[in-house]
Write a protein that holds these residues in place. Structure first.
Motif, PDB file in Angstrom:
ATOM      1  N   ILE A   1      39.635  48.635  37.806  1.00 12.24           N
ATOM      2  CA  ILE A   1      39.940  47.902  36.571  1.00 12.24           C
ATOM      3  C   ILE A   1      40.251  46.447  36.927  1.00 12.24           C
ATOM      4  CG2 ILE A   1      41.615  47.640  34.696  1.00 12.24           C
ATOM      5  CD1 ILE A   1      42.054  50.742  34.919  1.00 12.24           C
ATOM      6  N   GLY A   2      41.144  46.287  37.896  1.00 12.87           N
ATOM      7  CA  GLY A   2      41.553  44.940  38.294  1.00 12.87           C
ATOM      8  C   GLY A   2      40.408  44.116  38.840  1.00 12.87           C
ATOM      9  N   THR A   3      39.570  44.749  39.651  1.00 10.86           N
ATOM     10  CA  THR A   3      38.476  44.010  40.288  1.00 10.86           C
ATOM     11  C   THR A   3      37.463  43.539  39.251  1.00 10.86           C
ATOM     12  OG1 THR A   3      38.756  45.357  42.263  1.00 10.86           O
ATOM     13  CG2 THR A   3      36.700  44.136  42.069  1.00 10.86           C
ATOM     14  N   ALA A   4      37.153  44.394  38.297  1.00  8.30           N
ATOM     15  CA  ALA A   4      36.195  44.014  37.256  1.00  8.30           C
ATOM     16  C   ALA A   4      36.701  42.778  36.513  1.00  8.30           C
ATOM     17  CB  ALA A   4      35.981  45.178  36.295  1.00  8.30           C
TER      18      ALA A   4
ATOM     19  N   MET B   1      40.961  53.952  40.443  1.00  4.86           N
ATOM     20  CA  MET B   1      40.686  53.459  39.103  1.00  4.86           C
ATOM     21  C   MET B   1      41.442  52.164  38.832  1.00  4.86           C
ATOM     22  SD  MET B   1      38.762  54.206  36.618  1.00  4.86           S
ATOM     23  CE  MET B   1      38.326  55.945  36.681  1.00  4.86           C
ATOM     24  N   THR B   2      42.700  52.135  39.301  1.00  7.68           N
ATOM     25  CA  THR B   2      43.527  50.951  39.054  1.00  7.68           C
ATOM     26  C   THR B   2      42.857  49.696  39.616  1.00  7.68           C
ATOM     27  OG1 THR B   2      45.301  52.460  39.698  1.00  7.68           O
ATOM     28  CG2 THR B   2      45.923  50.206  39.082  1.00  7.68           C
TER      29      THR B   2
ATOM     30  N   THR C   1      41.790  43.242  46.878  1.00  7.63           N
ATOM     31  CA  THR C   1      41.723  43.682  45.479  1.00  7.63           C
ATOM     32  C   THR C   1      42.498  44.967  45.219  1.00  7.63           C
ATOM     33  OG1 THR C   1      39.723  44.986  45.854  1.00  7.63           O
ATOM     34  CG2 THR C   1      39.393  42.704  45.186  1.00  7.63           C
ATOM     35  N   TYR C   2      43.003  45.608  46.283  1.00 10.02           N
ATOM     36  CA  TYR C   2      43.550  46.949  46.049  1.00 10.02           C
ATOM     37  C   TYR C   2      44.859  46.927  45.273  1.00 10.02           C
ATOM     38  CZ  TYR C   2      47.168  46.875  49.744  1.00 10.02           C
ATOM     39  OH  TYR C   2      48.263  46.616  50.507  1.00 10.02           O
TER      40      TYR C   2
ATOM     41  N   ASN D   1      34.968  48.066  51.600  1.00  9.75           N
ATOM     42  CA  ASN D   1      36.138  48.938  51.684  1.00  9.75           C
ATOM     43  C   ASN D   1      36.726  48.826  53.083  1.00  9.75           C
ATOM     44  OD1 ASN D   1      35.811  50.012  48.988  1.00  9.75           O
ATOM     45  ND2 ASN D   1      34.007  51.020  49.836  1.00  9.75           N
ATOM     46  N   ASP D   2      37.528  47.776  53.236  1.00 12.73           N
ATOM     47  CA  ASP D   2      37.977  47.418  54.583  1.00 12.73           C
ATOM     48  C   ASP D   2      39.376  47.931  54.888  1.00 12.73           C
ATOM     49  OD1 ASP D   2      39.260  45.851  52.744  1.00 12.73           O
ATOM     50  OD2 ASP D   2      39.132  44.006  53.916  1.00 12.73           O
ATOM     51  N   ARG D   3      39.969  48.674  53.979  1.00 10.09           N
ATOM     52  CA  ARG D   3      41.327  49.169  54.235  1.00 10.09           C
ATOM     53  C   ARG D   3      41.389  50.658  53.897  1.00 10.09           C
ATOM     54  NH1 ARG D   3      43.516  50.826  49.750  1.00 10.09           N
ATOM     55  NH2 ARG D   3      45.489  51.271  50.763  1.00 10.09           N
ATOM     56  N   GLY D   4      42.470  51.255  54.333  1.00  6.08           N
ATOM     57  CA  GLY D   4      42.672  52.650  53.963  1.00  6.08           C
ATOM     58  C   GLY D   4      42.710  53.549  55.180  1.00  6.08           C
TER      59      GLY D   4
END
Length: 595
Positions: free
Chosen positions: A333-336, A329-330, A280-281, A160-163
């Motif tokens: 879903i995308g990462t999976a 959640m978005t 991935t975000y 979790n490198d952003r935010g």
RNA sequence: GGUGGCAUAGCUCAGCUGGAUAGAGCACCUGCCUUCUAAGCAGGCGGUCCUAGGUUCGAAUCCUAGUGCCAUCACCA
């Protein structure tokens, strides 16, 4: 075929022959220590299909088995329990078939599908702590267990490198940092960045206090403190690709990665690949759009997108904000979906994440199922309990965390202290000693954490040191070292370890117990894999070791005059040490030659 | 409040799909180093398996209700 399978079909045969009745299944259990026997058949369940006195039925079946099976030498019936004594030659034969299998208990990669295990998932604004240690040890160990059970495994991590959290550290560094770097301070990179996260919080709290003093409502102050607004501005700039911000972000993150790498190395965990949230975000929005078309999701008047899970006993859950931006959640879903694209052989995933996110994963898995992904049925949330302190939850911002590096160092120091007092390693060099102390200290820590059922919370009291005696890692390591000592001595004598042994050799009761315990190692690995539970491996190993120490105490190994018995005991000891080593490998714990 | 998890000896924990008298370790007490490493072995002390019902030949285990602790239920992550 296992003895149990043989017995099962013979018991059925017995019942059919004596009572002319089909028995659907047979219930076995290991015979309790206080009764004579090795395996017990429970007669009670048979009463559902057979009418009669359980003791009588037990006796009749017992007779039949003794007559029909060479493996069953005698029996006794107590209440409804048919205790069977299994022949020593059976155990001896079993031991001979497995004693030279170096991979005993492990199943070769048999499943064409792979499973991806995610663990660690740290934020890049602070160092790793005890909570991460539990996460890492569990994820790593479960990966190794799945491999041993025949699965192909990819170990991964999402960073979790952003935010907003990293922007807080960045902002504090800009304002108060005076150009500090890991190089010019000598601080580990993750520690340095973590310090600024704390510094931010301190300054932010001071601003809030000031605002409240000047009459602003506390909740408003928390939202409108200048530092927070500035951090939020910084996040927007980052998202817009602002060069200065992105450069600072890259720099500070690289400091953190260097620090993490060191911690992972010390902890002995590794990864096959890494995912970064900054990559991935933005994923997942396409699938939300598609799901909207297929009516998996629905749009509210304000434009936000939701899924209705009330039929499943859950609530409505948002998957896209009204401004079109992603929520957690978005991207999950995308990462999976991305992972399966990256690794097409992946047929399932394991997420090692604390139980506070149980709901999140329930929803995530349901969404993926509703979106129609076949692999969604093989998703598992390896949910584990929190590690709490006597004072309550660990809080990074409040400095009440047990730092991962510090803890490992303390464990090593404790191991050193105990070891020095015992003084068995006078001839070791300093570096050999240090390596051993680390091995023992980490063994204590890892075992302490892994022996507990993952779903239970752990209360960790830093005041009370982790034990080194009893049901602990060092006790098991010690037993391994003891066996190595015997094997070293044996190799200097002219004992022929590959000598053919008489199949009618008489077994000492302790030898029989040891073989029985060795025998269930493969099943234990399978069970641990099915349950995603390293604790089962830990407890199995402890039982084995306890049994060995009792044997070691009662029976002379190298002092045995009967050559056949002596060889068997050495072989048995060797096998026990190999099983200890294999089992501990599954827990990520090393074993010493001496200690 | 809704949902989920947990509750076993003074403390930390086992107890597999329901099975015999609920097991370990730590702590406390007693023995055992002139024999393969005493970080060990052997033994003692210690239990309302949270409570109350229910299912069953049999319940720590399954069901129901309750109590306590934790988590979660945000256009936070």
């Amino acid at each position: 075929m296992s003895i149990q399978a043989v017995l099962e079909s013979k018991v059925k045969e017995a019942v059919f022959s004596i009572f002319n009745t089909e028995l659907p299944s047979v219930e076995f259990q290991p015979t309790r220590k206080d009764f004579e026997g090795d395996i017990t058949v429970v007669v009670f369940p048979m009463l559902r299909v057979l009418k009669g006195n359980p003791v009588q039925i037990g006796n009749q079946i017992g007779e039949y088995l003794v007559n029909e099976l060479a493996e069953v030498t005698s029996f006794n019936v107590i209440k409804g329990f048919l205790n069977l004594v299994i022949s020593e030659s059976f155990y001896l034969n079993f031991f001979h078939t497995i004693k030279d299998q170096t991979d005993f208990g492990f199943v070769a990669d048999s499943d064409p599908g792979a499973v991806m295990v995610e663990y660690s998932s740290p934020n890049t604004n602070k160092p790793l702590h005890l909570g991460h240690i539990r996460n890492n040890l569990l994820g790593y160990s479960v990966s190794e267990i799945l491999k041993a059970a025949g699965k192909k495994v990819y170990k991964t991590q999402i960073i979790n490198d952003r935010g907003i959290h990293i922007c807080k550290s960045m902002l504090a560094w800009q304002k108060f940092g005076k150009g500090e770097t890991p190089e010019n301070t000598g601080l580990k990179g993750d520690k340095l960045v973590g310090n600024y996260y704390v510094a931010f919080d301190k300054a932010y709290k001071a601003e809030i206090a000031k605002l409240v003093e000047s009459g602003v409502d506390k909740e408003v102050a928390e939202k409108e403190a200048p530092l927070l607004l500035e951090a939020q501005q910084m996040l927007l700039k980052w998202e817009a690709g602002d060069e200065e911000i992105v450069t600072l972000w890259k720099t500070m993150n690289s400091w953190v990665y260097d620090g993490f790498e060191q911690t992972y190395k010390d902890l002995g965990v590794d990864f096959d690949n890494l995912y970064y949230e900054s990559n991935t975000y933005l994923l997942g929005k396409d699938f939300v759009a598609e799901g909207l078309k297929n009516e998996v999701f629905f749009k509210k008047d304000d434009g936000s997108v939701w899924i209705d899970l009330t039929d499943e006993g859950l609530d409505e859950k948002i998957v896209l904000r009204s401004d079109g931006t992603a929520v957690y959640m978005t991207q999950d879903i995308g990462t999976a979906i991305q992972r399966v694209k990256d690794y097409p052989d992946v047929k399932g995933m394991v997420y090692t994440v604390g139980n506070e996110q149980d709901y999140h994963f329930k929803v995530l898995f349901l969404i993926l199922k509703k979106l129609g992904f076949s692999w969604s049925k093989n998703l598992h949330h390896l949910s584990y309990g929190m590690v709490d302190l006597p004072s309550g939850k660990m809080k990074s911002r409040e400095g009440t965390v047990v730092d991962a590096d510090d803890l490992m160092e303390e464990m090593t120091a404790t191991a050193a202290k105990i070891s020095e007092e015992l003084g068995k390693l006078e001839d070791y060099s300093d570096s050999e000693k240090h390596g051993l102390y680390k091995m023992i200290g980490l063994g204590a820590l890892k075992y302490y954490i892994l022996k507990v059922d993952p779903k239970k919370r752990i209360l960790f009291n830093p005041e009370e040191s982790v034990d080194f005696q009893g049901n602990t890692g060092p006790f098991i390591q010690y037993t391994y070292a003891r066996i190595q000592s015997i094997l070293r001595k044996a190799s200097t004598t002219n004992v022929n370890l590959s000598m053919a042994l008489d199949h009618a050799l008489e077994l000492h009761p302790k030898e029989k117990e040891l073989i029985k315990q060795i025998q269930i190692f493969p099943d234990t690995i399978q069970l641990a894999a099915e349950n995603f539970s390293p604790a089962l491996i830990a407890n199995y190993t402890y039982d084995l070791v306890k049994e060995f120490n009792s044997f070691y105490q009662q029976v002379s190994i190298l002092g045995e005059t009967d050559e056949q018995k002596k060889v068997l005991r050495i072989q048995l000891s060797k096998k026990v040490s190999e099983v200890i080593e294999s089992a501990f490998k599954l827990l990520g714990i090393e074993v010493p030659e001496r200690m």
